[in-house]
Design a protein around this motif. Structure first.
Motif, PDB file in Angstrom:
ATOM      1  N   GLY A   1       0.787  -1.227   0.000  1.00 25.12           N
ATOM      2  CA  GLY A   1       0.000   0.000   0.000  1.00 25.12           C
ATOM      3  C   GLY A   1       0.815   1.270   0.000  1.00 25.12           C
ATOM      4  O   GLY A   1       0.322   2.337   0.387  1.00 25.12           O
TER       5      GLY A   1
ATOM      6  N   ASP B   1       1.062   8.009   1.620  1.00 22.35           N
ATOM      7  CA  ASP B   1       1.223   6.662   1.076  1.00 22.35           C
ATOM      8  C   ASP B   1       2.513   6.500   0.286  1.00 22.35           C
ATOM      9  O   ASP B   1       2.646   5.545  -0.492  1.00 22.35           O
ATOM     10  CB  ASP B   1       0.036   6.314   0.159  1.00 22.35           C
TER      11      ASP B   1
ATOM     12  N   GLU C   1      -4.682   5.340 -10.436  1.00 18.77           N
ATOM     13  CA  GLU C   1      -4.521   4.807  -9.092  1.00 18.77           C
ATOM     14  C   GLU C   1      -3.352   3.826  -9.036  1.00 18.77           C
ATOM     15  O   GLU C   1      -3.066   3.151 -10.024  1.00 18.77           O
ATOM     16  CB  GLU C   1      -5.802   4.075  -8.653  1.00 18.77           C
TER      17      GLU C   1
ATOM     18  N   CYS D   1      -6.240  -5.439   4.491  1.00 20.14           N
ATOM     19  CA  CYS D   1      -6.452  -4.068   4.013  1.00 20.14           C
ATOM     20  C   CYS D   1      -7.084  -3.285   5.149  1.00 20.14           C
ATOM     21  O   CYS D   1      -8.272  -3.458   5.446  1.00 20.14           O
ATOM     22  CB  CYS D   1      -7.347  -4.055   2.778  1.00 20.14           C
TER      23      CYS D   1
ATOM     24  N   TYR E   1      -5.916  -2.954  -2.607  1.00 21.89           N
ATOM     25  CA  TYR E   1      -5.873  -1.601  -2.065  1.00 21.89           C
ATOM     26  C   TYR E   1      -5.531  -0.653  -3.206  1.00 21.89           C
ATOM     27  O   TYR E   1      -4.530  -0.850  -3.910  1.00 21.89           O
ATOM     28  CB  TYR E   1      -4.828  -1.496  -0.955  1.00 21.89           C
TER      29      TYR E   1
ATOM     30  N   TRP F   1      -5.203   3.502  -4.366  1.00 25.66           N
ATOM     31  CA  TRP F   1      -5.186   4.886  -3.912  1.00 25.66           C
ATOM     32  C   TRP F   1      -4.759   5.793  -5.055  1.00 25.66           C
ATOM     33  O   TRP F   1      -3.975   5.417  -5.915  1.00 25.66           O
ATOM     34  CB  TRP F   1      -4.308   5.070  -2.682  1.00 25.66           C
TER      35      TRP F   1
ATOM     36  N   GLY G   1      -7.267   6.145   0.084  1.00 21.33           N
ATOM     37  CA  GLY G   1      -7.193   4.775  -0.396  1.00 21.33           C
ATOM     38  C   GLY G   1      -8.502   4.031  -0.191  1.00 21.33           C
ATOM     39  O   GLY G   1      -9.267   4.328   0.738  1.00 21.33           O
TER      40      GLY G   1
END
Length: 339
Positions: free
Chosen positions: A176, A216, A273, A281, A292, A294, A301
């Protein structure tokens, strides 16, 4: 009898001052030297000259039209301190026009140091000792030198050029997060050489130091990045590759390439994304695998349970609402092109 002053004056008229760029070896080891310079508005790199200790080479034997020139010197027992300015080179003798796309043209990409000849100087002498130093174990080999030590699995995304400074950076997706590594003196050049040969979605084991954490994304200094055997999550990501459209709305489409998803609606691109396939998750764990996703611009996310993925069908469950989303691979669906 002609006075000494007149002799000196006549010597200056008859024998003009030298106009050249000289590179002199003031170390105790021989070096191979290359130079980079601008000629007729185009960058040129040239080498190699072997320069013995206490000797000099004159790669440019004319008036120096520019203030800045560039050079690289190599000896296996010395470390060259460059200025991150790259030119094209090759192992043998060479004269190469242009400083871009070195590898795609079959050349090596080598970092050079800057020579500041000063304003208005027609000649200049550059000593090697200013940039050639005795070899020592690089500090980047020690875990924790640049930040928090980290070892983990990821998927290679890509390498590209930064807008400022022409420095290359490479990206990975894992757990992630986006891991970004900048080509500078902290990460070994052989690591970047290996990354540039990788293909998108290659599973890798990365080892290095975290030097920055931003939502992230993580900036890293790498010690190594090695291809690894695919995990169960890697195999699921491989099945996700390609073009998909929604079963209930043909205008809702996306393409997954590596760890990126390009979303479209009615043929118009919307968001991009990043994707990670994980056994958990957020607070969701135990059902898996999970997807996942984002937004590449730092958006929130989203978690999905991957209920089913085959060569033709993708069933996702959006969490926590439990909304089921069913997609079909483009090859099995309507004729409307997705790209």
């Amino acid at each position: 009898m002609i006075s000494s002053a007149l002799v000196f004056l006549l010597w200056g008229v008859v024998c003009p001052a030298w106009a050249e760029l000289r590179i002199c070896n003031d170390t105790d080891l021989p070096h191979d030297v290359a130079v980079g310079y601008k000629q007729d508005g185009r960058w040129v790199s040239e080498g190699w000259w072997t320069v013995q200790p206490a000797a000099c080479v004159t790669p440019i034997s004319r008036d120096l039209q520019y203030r800045f020139y560039y050079f690289h010197a190599r000896n296996p027992e010395r470390t060259f301190r460059h200025d991150r300015l790259s030119f094209c080179t090759q192992p043998g003798l060479f004269t190469i026009g242009g400083d871009n796309d070195c590898e795609t043209r079959g050349y090596d990409k080598t970092c050079f140091a800057k020579i500041d000849t000063g304003l208005g100087n027609k000649s200049f002498r550059q000593n090697l000792s200013s940039h050639s130093e005795p070899w020592r174990e690089p500090a980047y080999l020690e875990p924790g030198t640049w930040g928090v030590p980290f070892t983990g699995e990821a998927v290679f995304l890509d390498c590209s050029l930064m807008f400022q400074g022409g420095l290359q950076f490479c990206r990975f997706i894992g757990s992630g997060r986006v891991f970004t590594v900048v080509e500078d003196s902290r990460t070994p050049p052989e690591v970047f050489a290996a990354l540039r040969r990788m293909t998108r979605a290659t599973p890798v084991q990365i080892e290095g130091d975290w030097v920055g954490l931003y939502e992230d994304s993580v900036e890293m200094v790498l010690r190594s990045a090695k291809e690894r055997a695919p995990s169960d999550e890697d195999r699921v990501l491989n099945l996700l590759q390609g073009d998909w459209y929604s079963e209930i709305d043909n205008n809702d489409q996306f393409t997954i390439l590596g760890s990126e998803r390009q979303n479209r609606y009615g043929g118009a691109s919307t968001s991009v994304e990043y994707l990670s396939v994980m056994p958990f998750c957020g607070e969701f764990d135990g059902l898996g695998p999970f997807l996942y996703a984002w937004d590449s611009q730092g958006g929130t996310g989203l978690c999905y349970e991957i209920k089913e993925v085959t060569e033709s069908v993708l069933d996702l469950v959006y969490l926590p609402r439990g909304t089921e989303l069913r997609y079909l691979r483009q090859e099995t669906g309507p004729d409307t092109p997705i790209r």
